[in-house]
Structures are given as structure tokens and as C-alpha cells.
Design an enzyme around this catalytic site. Structure first.
Site, PDB file in Angstrom:
ATOM      1  N   ASP A 110       0.862  -1.187   0.000  1.00 36.51           N
ATOM      2  CA  ASP A 110       0.000   0.000   0.000  1.00 36.51           C
ATOM      3  C   ASP A 110       0.894   1.230   0.000  1.00 36.51           C
ATOM      4  O   ASP A 110       2.017   1.191   0.514  1.00 36.51           O
ATOM      5  CB  ASP A 110      -0.900   0.012   1.235  1.00 36.51           C
ATOM      6  N   ASP A 124      -6.987  -1.344  -4.512  1.00 36.91           N
ATOM      7  CA  ASP A 124      -8.047  -0.968  -3.569  1.00 36.91           C
ATOM      8  C   ASP A 124      -8.999   0.053  -4.194  1.00 36.91           C
ATOM      9  O   ASP A 124     -10.219  -0.020  -4.010  1.00 36.91           O
ATOM     10  CB  ASP A 124      -7.455  -0.402  -2.276  1.00 36.91           C
TER      11      ASP A 124
END
EC number: 3.4.23.36
Length: 145
Positions: A110, A124
Site C-alpha cells: 500500500d 483498492d
């Protein structure tokens, strides 16, 4: 067109994750707009917000099941409104992008860090936008013209 969308999302996800992992150390952060938006390299063992960090195989199996279900129902999905169908494609591409990380290294990379929200990635975003498109199509019972 759906295949192109799938590939574009998957390539964008994997290229951005590669760029982050090649240029940052885990935990390293680069302020883009100080105190608002940073690029922060995070290795996430769980799902959204780092929930269920010990459930790697659950997420692997869920993504594989999603892929199998998509392939099994692909013909029926193509007949749905475009927002629903392409939402499914985007959601699947995001799930596969994160699946690749889980299989390859057991963690998801991330890096988008808005400081008021947990750090996330391109996959995401695709999942959220895909689900939003599906919900929009369902709520407004959209019909293709």
C-alpha cells in the site's frame, strides 16, 4: 473492452507497487502535499485497514473464488447494465492485483497515504470504484440503451 480495462488496472497496480518497493523502504514516507497527501510504503498483512492480519489464506481463497465465479457467470454478467458489468471487472482486477501480492510475498503493498485514512493502493481503488458502480446500477436499476 472489459479485458482491456482488466489489464490496464492490473498493470497500473503492479507497476506502481513495483515502483514503490524499488524506491522506498518499508515505512518510508514522501510528503507530496505535506500533512495532506504522502506516498508511504506500507506492507499490509490483512484486508482493508489492516483488518484480519492472520487471514492471508482466507483472502487468497476469496480472490480465487471471485475469479472462478466471474468466469462461471461471465455470459450473464455481460448482459447486465454497463455500470454493473464494468464494476465487476474493476473489482476483479483489484482483487487479482492484491492476490498477486499475497501469493508473491504474503503481504499487500500500500502507498497512497492521505493521513486521515488508512494507506491504500491502485487495486483498492479499483475494488471500491467497482463496487460503487455495481451498487449504483442496482440502486438505480440502470438499463442499457
Amino acid at each position: 473492452m472489459a479485458f482491456v480495462l482488466f489489464v490496464l488496472i492490473l498493470v497500473a497496480d503492479q507497476l506502481t507497487k513495483y515502483a514503490i518497493s524499488a524506491n522506498f523502504l518499508p515505512g518510508e514516507s514522501l510528503p507530496v502535499v505535506p500533512h495532506i497527501f504522502h506516498i508511504t510504503y506500507v506492507l499490509n498483512p490483512g484486508a482493508a485497514f489492516g483488518m484480519l492480519p492472520q487471514a492471508r489464506w482466507f483472502f487468497v481463497l476469496a480472490a480465487v473464488a471471485l475469479f472462478i465465479a466471474f468466469m462461471a457467470y461471465h455470459r450473464q454478467l455481460k448482459r447486465q447494465p454497463a455500470a454493473f458489468y464494468y464494476g465487476c471487472v474493476a473489482m476483479l482486477a483489484g482483487a487479482v492485483g492484491n492476490l498477486i501480492d499475497r501469493i508473491r510475498q504474503g503481504l499487500v503493498i500500500d502507498f497512497f497515504d492521505f493521513r486521515i485514512w488508512p494507506v491504500f493502493n491502485v487495486a483498492d481503488v479499483a475494488i471500491v470504484l467497482g463496487v460503487a458502480g455495481m451498487v449504483f446500477a442496482i440502486l438505480f436499476r440502470m438499463k442499457d440503451a
